[in-house]
Design an enzyme around this catalytic site. Structure first.
Site, PDB file in Angstrom:
ATOM      1  N   THR A 371      11.127  -2.982  -0.175  1.00 18.39           N
ATOM      2  CA  THR A 371      12.093  -1.751  -0.515  1.00 18.39           C
ATOM      3  C   THR A 371      13.178  -1.955  -0.344  1.00 18.39           C
ATOM      4  OG1 THR A 371       9.594  -1.081   0.249  1.00 18.39           O
ATOM      5  CG2 THR A 371      11.690   0.698   0.712  1.00 18.39           C
ATOM      6  N   ASP A 413      -1.164   0.617  -1.178  1.00 15.04           N
ATOM      7  CA  ASP A 413      -0.557   1.060   0.421  1.00 15.04           C
ATOM      8  C   ASP A 413      -1.622   2.444   0.633  1.00 15.04           C
ATOM      9  OD1 ASP A 413       2.053   0.267   0.616  1.00 15.04           O
ATOM     10  OD2 ASP A 413       3.201   1.481   0.170  1.00 15.04           O
TER      11      ASP A 413
HETATM   12  N1  GLY Z   1       5.765   0.468  -0.150  1.00 14.40           N
HETATM   13  C1  GLY Z   1       6.547   0.698   1.357  1.00 14.40           C
HETATM   14  C2  GLY Z   1       6.305   1.895   1.758  1.00 14.40           C
HETATM   15  O1  GLY Z   1       5.675   3.251   0.129  1.00 14.40           O
HETATM   16  O2  GLY Z   1       6.250   2.365   2.719  1.00 14.40           O
END
Ligand code: GLY
Length: 560
Positions: A371, A413
């Site tokens: 990220t 997620d």
């Molecule tokens: N994909 C990492 C987050 O959204 O925490």
């Protein structure tokens, strides 16, 4: 762990270096901090042209989509926290959504088992992207310069190219060695020739430049309707994905009220759900507020134990309660942020031994840790804290050749298996099960802290589920221990996420004595080269002090 996933994690390690030191830089008129010096300079130039923090952040984010394609993106999603110079704050949620055709068992086989890798490496793993909608919405409301002017620098970088760096080159070589796993990444780093552009050469992405030009000219609709949307939907159909033009046409970024907490005299302003970051961070700060630091020395064994135990408790609540607020209207946010709860949780900490995380009810899924975060402040003292992501490094590894950008794999997620939970990392609790149009729970934690009612600290990090903890410890380092931003970022960090029940720690920075003492208290420990890649600004006495984590080789804090 699958071979592919372990290779990817190895790749991430290759990109990481241990934290040693970083120098803070100064500015009197503004500051941009990101993981790409080229992108930070782009944002700084926009500030110099008279742009405000939102203009600078939007320009930097688009530039990162070109210069840092492992996480900078227009094919993913994220969160933006904005605080004006008077302390008025708001947030923009541009998290990806599950497509309309998504179902809660879409990644399971006929026996109800998770199909390996399906929620991360398939076109079905792609969530409806939110980045363009979010940047456009924030800019429409708070930007000062014309939209075209803030998007143009990214188009120039994509079309004219920029210097290939070692990180990108190493990634290119990695993908080249995995043609079966990443067929669409094979010529991503070439200038339409057979060879990867060498470090020091100029890497151009003309297709991405063209897509960005359409976004420059048509704004939100340039991505979600018309030519780009049609191509994107056709790509999905061809590759077994389920995102349609209707999904794109329906996507909207959402302006949400921040979650707000206090730590002593400071106000903490952070992202509400579907980020779990703000609630979890404030709940840990509330626990730390109970501590008498005269008797708890920074990074001593009791300190690390207490911090880990606070994390354990906050993350258990995170797993139990948090998800997309539009699908979970009854989440007990006020209860989780209440200082009375922090008192209760702290009272339960035994300072002589580790608590055991109880996995009998539910567990947690592993998350991707790639990220990226950018922090921006302008000359008037307005601040933006923005974190966005593709989930894994280079997301799903799927690229539409004509559109020139990489798609996320954010569907990973979500909790993939309703009702089924394990201590090793799977969760089946309801708030974060897949539903059409739901946003998946995130750990991204962009934060702005105000002092005397004005922006004081702007901070955030990548790192999947570790994000909340690295940001939390950095905020604590500044507010409680009065560290400068570079020291606060570089100081040793740990991570505990309730399950798996272990402390991850930066192995070069924790003393062997502390390690042994923690083990004897019953903690399971796992060393890791680094946690997070923090990008931060402190604004004090009219001076902007910025620092980019030394674990980000290409990062830079650029002030003027
Ligand atoms: N994909 C990492 C987050 O959204 O925490």
């Amino acid at each position: 762990m699958s071979l592919r996933l372990s290779s990817l994690l190895l790749l991430l390690c290759l990109f990481s270096t241990a934290k040693f030191s970083t120098a803070q830089t100064y500015g009197r008129n503004g500051m941009v901090v990101s993981t790409s010096s080229v992108a930070s300079e782009t944002g700084r130039d926009i500030l110099k042209k008279g742009g405000n923090a939102v203009d600078g952040a939007v320009a930097t984010a688009f530039a990162l989509a070109v210069t840092h394609p492992s996480a900078g993106n227009i094919g993913g999603g994220g969160f933006l926290v904005y605080m004006d110079a008077n302390g008025e704050a708001t947030t923009f949620d541009f998290r990806e959504k599950a497509p309309l055709k998504a179902t809660n068992d879409m990644f399971l086989d006929e026996n109800g088992d998770l199909i390996e890798n399906s929620n991360h490496f398939s076109a079905k793993a792609i969530g409806v992207p939110g980045t363009v909608a979010g940047l456009y919405k924030a800019h429409s409301k708070y930007g000062k310069l014309p939209w075209k002017e803030v998007v143009q620098p990214a188009i120039d970088l994509a079309t004219n190219g920029f210097i290939m760096n070692w990180s990108l080159y190493n990634a290119a070589k990695y993908f080249e060695s995995k043609p079966t796993e990443y067929p669409m990444m094979q010529d991503f780093f070439n200038n339409h020739s057979n060879a990867i552009v060498e470090p020091g050469g100029v890497w151009r992405q003309p297709e991405l430049g063209k897509t960005l030009s359409i976004i420059r000219d048509k704004g939100h609709n340039g991505f979600y309707k018309g030519e780009v949307a049609k191509k994107l939907a056709a790509f999905m159909k061809e590759n077994g994905g389920i995102i349609t033009e209707k999904d794109l046409a329906k996507y909207e970024a959402i302006e949400r009220k921040p979650v707000v907490g206090t730590y002593k005299d400071y106000q903490i302003c952070a992202m509400p759900p579907p980020s779990s970051g703000g609630v979890t961070l404030i709940s840990m700060m509330n626990m730390m507020e109970q501590v008498n630091f005269d008797t708890l020395e920074f990074n001593s064994t009791p300190y690390v134990h207490f911090v880990a135990e606070s994390m354990r408790r906050a993350y258990a609540n995170r797993a139990k309660h948090l998800g997309d607020p539009d699908f979970n209207p009854d989440m007990p946010i006020d209860f989780l942020l209440d200082k009375a709860l922090a008192k209760e949780l702290v009272a339960d900490i035994d300072m002589t031994k580790a608590t055991k995380s109880d996995s009998s009810n539910f567990g947690q899924m592993p998350e991707g840790d790639n990220t990226t975060h950018l922090s921006v402040m302008d000359k008037d003292g307005n601040a933006v804290s923005l974190t966005y992501t593709l989930e894994y490094a280079y997301g799903s590894g799927m690229v539409d050749k004509e559109l020139g950008f990489i798609f996320n794999n954010e569907m990973g997620d979500f909790n993939p298996k309703p009702g089924v939970t394990t201590s090793t990392g799977q969760i089946g609790t309801k708030p974060n099960l897949i539903e059409p149009e739901k946003r998946m729970l995130s750990s991204m934690t962009p934060v702005i802290v105000a002092k005397d009612g004005k922006p004081y600290l702007v901070i955030g990090s990548p790192g999947g589920r570790t994000i909340i903890n690295t940001v939390f410890q950095t905020v604590l380092n500044v507010l409680e221990f009065e560290m400068e931003i570079d020291n606060a970022i570089e100081a040793m960090k740990i991570h505990h996420q309730w399950l798996p029940d272990r402390i991850m720690y930066e192995e070069l920075l924790m003393s062997p004595d502390t390690r042994e003492a923690l083990k004897s208290m019953g903690h399971d420990l796992r060393g890791i080269s680094r946690l997070g890649q923090l990008m931060g600004i402190i604004y004090e006495d009219g001076i902007f002090k910025g620092a980019s984590d030394s674990s980000s080789g290409e990062g830079a804090a650029v002030g003027y």
